[in-house]
Design a protein around this motif. Structure first.
Motif, PDB file in Angstrom:
ATOM      1  N   TYR A  20       0.722  -1.138  -0.091  1.00  0.00           N
ATOM      2  CA  TYR A  20      -0.169   0.090   0.023  1.00  0.00           C
ATOM      3  C   TYR A  20       0.914   1.208   0.143  1.00  0.00           C
ATOM      4  N   ARG A  22       3.433   1.466  -1.901  1.00  0.00           N
ATOM      5  CA  ARG A  22       3.895   1.666  -3.381  1.00  0.00           C
ATOM      6  C   ARG A  22       2.880   1.424  -4.564  1.00  0.00           C
ATOM      7  N   GLU A  23       1.753   1.165  -4.183  1.00  0.00           N
ATOM      8  CA  GLU A  23       0.871   0.537  -5.205  1.00  0.00           C
ATOM      9  C   GLU A  23      -0.347   1.693  -5.427  1.00  0.00           C
ATOM     10  N   ARG A  24      -1.038   1.846  -6.488  1.00  0.00           N
ATOM     11  CA  ARG A  24      -2.222   2.659  -6.679  1.00  0.00           C
ATOM     12  C   ARG A  24      -3.295   1.767  -6.495  1.00  0.00           C
ATOM     13  N   SER A  26      -6.351   1.426  -7.224  1.00  0.00           N
ATOM     14  CA  SER A  26      -7.275   1.340  -8.438  1.00  0.00           C
ATOM     15  C   SER A  26      -6.843   0.461  -9.377  1.00  0.00           C
ATOM     16  N   ALA A  27      -5.580   0.221  -9.450  1.00  0.00           N
ATOM     17  CA  ALA A  27      -4.871  -0.901 -10.233  1.00  0.00           C
ATOM     18  C   ALA A  27      -5.101  -2.185 -10.066  1.00  0.00           C
ATOM     19  N   GLY A  66      -6.457   6.021   0.230  1.00  0.00           N
ATOM     20  CA  GLY A  66      -6.002   5.845  -1.184  1.00  0.00           C
ATOM     21  C   GLY A  66      -5.470   6.723  -2.010  1.00  0.00           C
ATOM     22  N   GLU A  67      -6.067   7.089  -2.976  1.00  0.00           N
ATOM     23  CA  GLU A  67      -5.659   8.027  -3.941  1.00  0.00           C
ATOM     24  C   GLU A  67      -6.314   9.304  -3.788  1.00  0.00           C
ATOM     25  N   THR A  69      -9.619   9.846  -4.279  1.00  0.00           N
ATOM     26  CA  THR A  69     -10.720  10.048  -5.232  1.00  0.00           C
ATOM     27  C   THR A  69     -11.970  10.285  -4.688  1.00  0.00           C
ATOM     28  N   ASP A  92      -4.190   8.422   5.160  1.00  0.00           N
ATOM     29  CA  ASP A  92      -3.650   7.275   4.641  1.00  0.00           C
ATOM     30  C   ASP A  92      -1.919   7.186   4.831  1.00  0.00           C
ATOM     31  N   ALA A  94       0.216   6.004   2.918  1.00  0.00           N
ATOM     32  CA  ALA A  94       0.840   6.047   1.454  1.00  0.00           C
ATOM     33  C   ALA A  94       1.072   7.822   1.287  1.00  0.00           C
ATOM     34  N   PRO A  97      -0.880  11.867  -2.939  1.00  0.00           N
ATOM     35  CA  PRO A  97      -1.061  11.704  -4.405  1.00  0.00           C
ATOM     36  C   PRO A  97      -0.645  13.561  -4.960  1.00  0.00           C
TER      37      PRO A  97
END
Length: 319
Positions: A20, A22-24, A26-27, A66-67, A69, A92, A94, A97
């Motif tokens: 979590y 390093r990754e997005r 939604s992918a 997350g991102e 959104t 988050d 992470a 963004p």
């Protein structure tokens, strides 16, 4: 190296170069947030109701953002008067963004004294927890090799975890498994206790006492597909949430009202019906009919009882 599932998952998801970090998201999987802006519209309606109270600034806190959104979509949909009063914070671990609107804050923890709405959409299912298996001598921790997902039995769980199992997930036959939700109870309580006035909402894969999966629900996801839950950092590791136990923890933390339902019922109460537009609209306003039909399709996806609508929806408030 053998670790408990909780320790292995913590390292795989949130450790150095963890999934979590390093990754997005939604992918790898589709959520109600990523499906459309329908959820954002429902969140906005909830916020508008809270903003009608005796508060100047109204908080929106998105936990496990997350991102970012959901927060960005809510801001984009908000009318100017309400938008000017919103204080939006994404929570988050992470990094922030780079394309997130500047007026959205980014933090690693829920701020103190929230007045408004806290929403945690598919956050609790990624709070790491231990797995146990019933043996003839009682529950034993399941240990895992993070390199390949191999398992073996370990020690007896600590007394607090055994008490949680007795209350929330009693094991019957030898070989049955449970996921000890106490870390998630604590995580949710830490959200509720930071809510000064307003509503805290958790939306997630869930089960209730009396209908727990007999062999647990541990799973992995990568690139939109279900994969073996190997805690090596290459995939998401998730397990369904005992939201009824989280609700009890929230009440201990100060929640005064609790609603535990499904996403379908919660969103329908907020005006998300999935109803098709009347056919005569097609003759009077063909473009409007197509827009309304598209909207109905997006709403139907979020309230489908066989899909996202079956998610658990926990709402708890503080006056």
């Amino acid at each position: 190296m053998w670790l408990t599932w909780r320790a292995a998952t913590q390292r795989a998801l949130y450790g150095e170069n963890g999934f979590y970090l390093r990754e997005r998201p939604s992918a790898h999987f589709r959520t109600s947030v990523g499906a459309s802006t329908v959820l954002a519209g429902a969140v906005l309606r909830e916020l508008a109701g809270l903003a009608a109270g005796p508060y100047g600034t109204v908080d929106l806190v998105d936990v496990g953002a997350g991102e970012g959104t959901l927060a960005a979509d809510v801001l984009a949909l908000a009318p100017p008067e309400l938008r000017s009063r919103l204080r939006v914070t994404c929570v988050d671990l992470a990094p922030r963004p780079p394309d997130l609107p500047g007026e959205i804050g980014w933090a690693r923890e829920v701020p103190e004294g929230v007045t408004g709405l806290v929403i945690a959409n598919e956050w609790l299912d990624n709070v790491p927890l231990d797995v146990v298996e019933r043996t003839p001598d009682g529950p034993r921790l399941v240990m895992v090799d993070p390199s390949d997902g191999a398992e073996r039995l370990g020690d007896r769980p600590e007394e607090a975890d055994l008490a949680w199992l007795d209350r929330w997930w009693p094991l019957g036959e030898t070989g049955e498994r449970a996921e000890i939700g106490r870390p998630r109870d604590d995580a949710w309580a830490s959200v509720v206790v930071r809510l000064a006035h307003g509503l805290a909402v958790a939306v997630d894969y869930a089960h209730r006492l009396g209908a727990r999966p007999p062999y647990g629900s541990l799973a992995g996801y990568r690139d939109g597909a279900l994969v073996a839950p190997v805690p090596d950092g290459s995939c998401d590791i998730t397990a369904h949430v005992a939201l009824d136990a989280c609700a009890a923890a929230g009440e201990r933390a100060g929640a005064v009202a609790t609603t535990l339902t499904t996403q379908r019922e919660a969103l329908r109460a907020l005006g998300v019906t999935g109803a098709r537009p009347p056919l005569d609209l097609a003759g009077r306003d063909p473009a409007g009919y197509l827009r309304a039909l598209s909207r109905a399709s997006l709403e139907a996806e979020l309230i489908s009882p066989h899909g996202l609508g079956a998610f658990g929806w926990l709402s708890q408030s503080r006056p």
